[in-house]
Design a protein around this motif. Sequence first.
Motif, PDB file in Angstrom:
ATOM      1  N   PHE A  36     -55.451 -34.443  13.478  1.00 43.95           N
ATOM      2  CA  PHE A  36     -55.902 -32.999  13.013  1.00 43.95           C
ATOM      3  C   PHE A  36     -56.795 -33.304  11.781  1.00 43.95           C
ATOM      4  O   PHE A  36     -56.258 -34.001  10.778  1.00 43.95           O
TER       5      PHE A  36
ATOM      6  N   ASN B  95     -38.794 -24.334   9.211  1.00 38.45           N
ATOM      7  CA  ASN B  95     -39.422 -22.916   9.203  1.00 38.45           C
ATOM      8  C   ASN B  95     -39.032 -22.108  10.480  1.00 38.45           C
ATOM      9  O   ASN B  95     -38.502 -21.129  10.250  1.00 38.45           O
ATOM     10  N   ILE B  96     -39.103 -22.984  11.481  1.00 35.02           N
ATOM     11  CA  ILE B  96     -38.579 -22.151  12.819  1.00 35.02           C
ATOM     12  C   ILE B  96     -37.032 -21.932  12.784  1.00 35.02           C
ATOM     13  O   ILE B  96     -36.800 -20.451  12.913  1.00 35.02           O
TER      14      ILE B  96
ATOM     15  N   PRO C 220     -44.990 -21.131  18.419  1.00 33.25           N
ATOM     16  CA  PRO C 220     -44.821 -20.616  16.890  1.00 33.25           C
ATOM     17  C   PRO C 220     -46.141 -19.679  16.713  1.00 33.25           C
ATOM     18  O   PRO C 220     -47.003 -19.856  17.173  1.00 33.25           O
TER      19      PRO C 220
ATOM     20  N   MET D 282     -49.188 -36.374  11.923  1.00 36.10           N
ATOM     21  CA  MET D 282     -48.809 -35.251  12.717  1.00 36.10           C
ATOM     22  C   MET D 282     -47.212 -35.214  13.177  1.00 36.10           C
ATOM     23  O   MET D 282     -46.689 -34.387  13.882  1.00 36.10           O
TER      24      MET D 282
ATOM     25  N   CYS E 267     -45.199 -33.876   9.839  1.00 37.88           N
ATOM     26  CA  CYS E 267     -45.456 -32.380   9.753  1.00 37.88           C
ATOM     27  C   CYS E 267     -44.535 -31.717  10.576  1.00 37.88           C
ATOM     28  O   CYS E 267     -44.467 -30.383  10.266  1.00 37.88           O
TER      29      CYS E 267
ATOM     30  N   PHE F 180     -41.343 -21.095   1.786  1.00 35.45           N
ATOM     31  CA  PHE F 180     -41.166 -21.744   3.418  1.00 35.45           C
ATOM     32  C   PHE F 180     -41.431 -23.186   3.005  1.00 35.45           C
ATOM     33  O   PHE F 180     -41.736 -23.636   2.047  1.00 35.45           O
TER      34      PHE F 180
ATOM     35  N   ALA G 278     -49.970 -19.259   5.553  1.00 37.30           N
ATOM     36  CA  ALA G 278     -49.850 -20.526   4.952  1.00 37.30           C
ATOM     37  C   ALA G 278     -49.433 -21.723   5.386  1.00 37.30           C
ATOM     38  O   ALA G 278     -49.538 -22.707   5.267  1.00 37.30           O
ATOM     39  N   ALA G 279     -48.474 -21.278   6.590  1.00 38.92           N
ATOM     40  CA  ALA G 279     -47.639 -22.347   7.235  1.00 38.92           C
ATOM     41  C   ALA G 279     -48.163 -22.801   8.511  1.00 38.92           C
ATOM     42  O   ALA G 279     -47.814 -23.612   9.249  1.00 38.92           O
TER      43      ALA G 279
ATOM     44  N   PHE H 264     -41.792 -18.069  18.584  1.00 42.00           N
ATOM     45  CA  PHE H 264     -40.796 -18.243  17.316  1.00 42.00           C
ATOM     46  C   PHE H 264     -41.560 -17.965  16.066  1.00 42.00           C
ATOM     47  O   PHE H 264     -42.876 -18.131  16.019  1.00 42.00           O
ATOM     48  N   ASP H 265     -40.774 -17.220  15.238  1.00 36.49           N
ATOM     49  CA  ASP H 265     -41.648 -16.828  13.865  1.00 36.49           C
ATOM     50  C   ASP H 265     -41.483 -18.398  13.040  1.00 36.49           C
ATOM     51  O   ASP H 265     -40.702 -18.739  12.978  1.00 36.49           O
ATOM     52  N   ALA H 266     -42.753 -18.848  12.843  1.00 31.56           N
ATOM     53  CA  ALA H 266     -43.223 -20.018  12.073  1.00 31.56           C
ATOM     54  C   ALA H 266     -43.455 -19.734  10.566  1.00 31.56           C
ATOM     55  O   ALA H 266     -43.787 -20.666  10.033  1.00 31.56           O
ATOM     56  N   GLY H 267     -43.318 -18.465   9.994  1.00 31.06           N
ATOM     57  CA  GLY H 267     -43.643 -18.025   8.937  1.00 31.06           C
ATOM     58  C   GLY H 267     -45.131 -17.418   8.359  1.00 31.06           C
ATOM     59  O   GLY H 267     -45.543 -16.908   9.474  1.00 31.06           O
ATOM     60  N   PRO H 268     -45.242 -17.592   7.258  1.00 32.24           N
ATOM     61  CA  PRO H 268     -46.858 -16.949   6.762  1.00 32.24           C
ATOM     62  C   PRO H 268     -47.671 -17.944   7.317  1.00 32.24           C
ATOM     63  O   PRO H 268     -47.601 -18.910   7.799  1.00 32.24           O
TER      64      PRO H 268
ATOM     65  N   PHE I 118     -36.821 -18.631   9.746  1.00 36.22           N
ATOM     66  CA  PHE I 118     -37.268 -17.436  10.222  1.00 36.22           C
ATOM     67  C   PHE I 118     -36.821 -16.964  11.582  1.00 36.22           C
ATOM     68  O   PHE I 118     -36.813 -15.805  11.989  1.00 36.22           O
ATOM     69  N   ASN I 119     -36.026 -17.796  12.340  1.00 37.60           N
ATOM     70  CA  ASN I 119     -35.423 -17.329  13.628  1.00 37.60           C
ATOM     71  C   ASN I 119     -33.965 -17.251  13.620  1.00 37.60           C
ATOM     72  O   ASN I 119     -33.640 -17.262  14.643  1.00 37.60           O
TER      73      ASN I 119
ATOM     74  N   CYS J 262     -51.385 -28.687  13.886  1.00 36.66           N
ATOM     75  CA  CYS J 262     -51.325 -29.974  14.172  1.00 36.66           C
ATOM     76  C   CYS J 262     -50.322 -30.469  15.192  1.00 36.66           C
ATOM     77  O   CYS J 262     -50.444 -31.377  15.441  1.00 36.66           O
ATOM     78  N   ILE J 263     -49.794 -29.269  15.914  1.00 36.14           N
ATOM     79  CA  ILE J 263     -48.995 -29.850  16.799  1.00 36.14           C
ATOM     80  C   ILE J 263     -49.800 -30.144  18.219  1.00 36.14           C
ATOM     81  O   ILE J 263     -49.571 -31.266  18.728  1.00 36.14           O
TER      82      ILE J 263
ATOM     83  N   MET K 276     -49.081 -26.486   9.973  1.00 37.86           N
ATOM     84  CA  MET K 276     -48.078 -27.402  10.651  1.00 37.86           C
ATOM     85  C   MET K 276     -47.983 -26.837  12.170  1.00 37.86           C
ATOM     86  O   MET K 276     -47.489 -27.749  12.985  1.00 37.86           O
TER      87      MET K 276
END
Lengths: 216, 216
Positions: free
Chosen positions: B110, A201-202, B156, A191, A194, A107, B187-188, B181-185, A205-206, B194-195, B191
Motif C-alpha cells: 500500500f 470500526n466494522i 467496507p 497491511m 491495519c 474511530f 478518514a478511515a 459494512f459501514d467502515a466509518g468516515p 459502526f455495524n 490497504c486490504i 484501512m
Amino acid sequence: MKIGIVGGTGDIGEGIAVRLSPLYEVIIGSRDEGKAAEAGQCCADLLKARGISCTCSGVSNQQAVDEADVVILAIPFRHLEPTLGDLTGFKNKIVVSPVNPMDKRDFFTFIPPAEGSAALMAKRLLPTGTRLVTAFNTVAANRWKAVDEELDYAIPVCSDDQEAKATVMGIINRISKLKAFDAGPLAASPMVECITPLLLNIARFNKMKDVGIRFV
Amino acid sequence: MKIGIVGGTGDIGEGIAVRLSPLYEVIIGSRDEGKAAEAGQCCADLLKARGISCTCSGVSNQQAVDEADVVILAIPFRHLEPTLGDLTGFKNKIVVSPVNPMDKRDFFTFIPPAEGSAALMAKRLLPTGTRLVTAFNTVAANRWKAVDEELDYAIPVCSDDQEAKATVMGIINRISKLKAFDAGPLAASPMVECITPLLLNIARFNKMKDVGIRFV
C-alpha cells in the motif's frame, strides 16, 4: 515445543494461553510474577473444569523468553519499546508480534511508527538473528478467551524467515478452526496490522461484536 | 437511478457494469467513446445470452458524470489526478472511489498519497459538495466479471455523508450476495484501501486466485 507469552496476563495473552496450553507447554510471563502464577492457575482451572488437560505456568517475562522456543509479544504497542528494552535473550528465538499500533478517536485508526509497522519496529529493537513473525493480530481477545466456542478465522502471517513462518503457521492451524495464510515478508506487515483497527470500526459502526476476517 | 462508470472499459469497470446493469441504468464512460460503446454492447450481449435484460450504454467520461446520479471512479490510482482534472460537474453527485494506491515489487504494498488514501486525495481534487464514498475496493476484477458465479464477499464502505453512504450500501446489498459494512468516515479509508494489496499477497503466497474477504 514451549511457548512463552510476554505480557501473558493481558486480555490477548490470557486468551492465547487458554487456546495454546492444551496443545503446547505454555509459560505465561508478566512483569509481576505473582500475577503470572495466578493467570497460569486460572487458565489451568478453566480448562480442567472442562476436562481438558494443559501445561501452563506463570513466570517473569524474562523467564518466559529464556525458557521458550517461541515467544509471543502479547503487549500493547505503547509497551513494545520499553518491554523489549528490558528483556534479553531473543537471539535465534522465534518471536511473534501480534501488536497493532492504533489509536481511537471518533474511530479506530492505524498509527504506525516510523518503521512502518510494530513488527518492523520490533525488528529494529531486537538483536540480529531474532526470527521475527507477525501473526495473531486479527482475533479479538474475547474470542480467544471464549474457550467453548470455535475460532473460525483467517490469520495472516508475515516473516522473512520461512522456517519460522512455517512453524507459526503450524501452531495456528492446530488451534480450533483457525487458518493461517502466508501474507509475505515482514515488510508486508503494515497491511496486516491495519486490519485490526478496520475490524474494530466494522464492529462499532455495524453494531457487531468481536469481528474477525476470512479470506475466500 | 443512473450509475455512471468513469473508466468503465477497464477490467474493474466492465465487471461492475455487468453486475449493476441488470439492476440500474448503467452508463459506461471512457476517454474513447467508441470503446465505451463497444463495452456497453459487450455487456448487454453477455447478459442477453443469459436471458437477463439490462440497460447499459457507452459514452464519454464527461457524459457519464453529467448524466449519472452515482459516479464510480473505476480507474487505476495513477490516473486519478489527471482524470479528475479533466472532468467537471461532480458537485452534489455521489462519487464512489474503489481506487487502491499500491505498488508491486516482490510483493504488493500500500503506497498512499500524502493525503493518506486515494479517497482522501480525491476529496482534495473534487469540488466542495461532492458526496464522496469509498467502496467496491476489495473485489477482484475477475470475480466482478464472472457473471455466472455468486459474489459472496464483504464490502467496507466509508463516507462523511451518511445519506450517500446508505445509498451506496443499498446498491452493494442488491448485487449477488455482496454485503456492505459501514467502515466509518472517509478518514478511515486508508484501512479499506490497504486490504487490496494484502489480498493480492494472500493470493500470491498461498497459490489462491481472486481472494476476497468476509467479516465474521
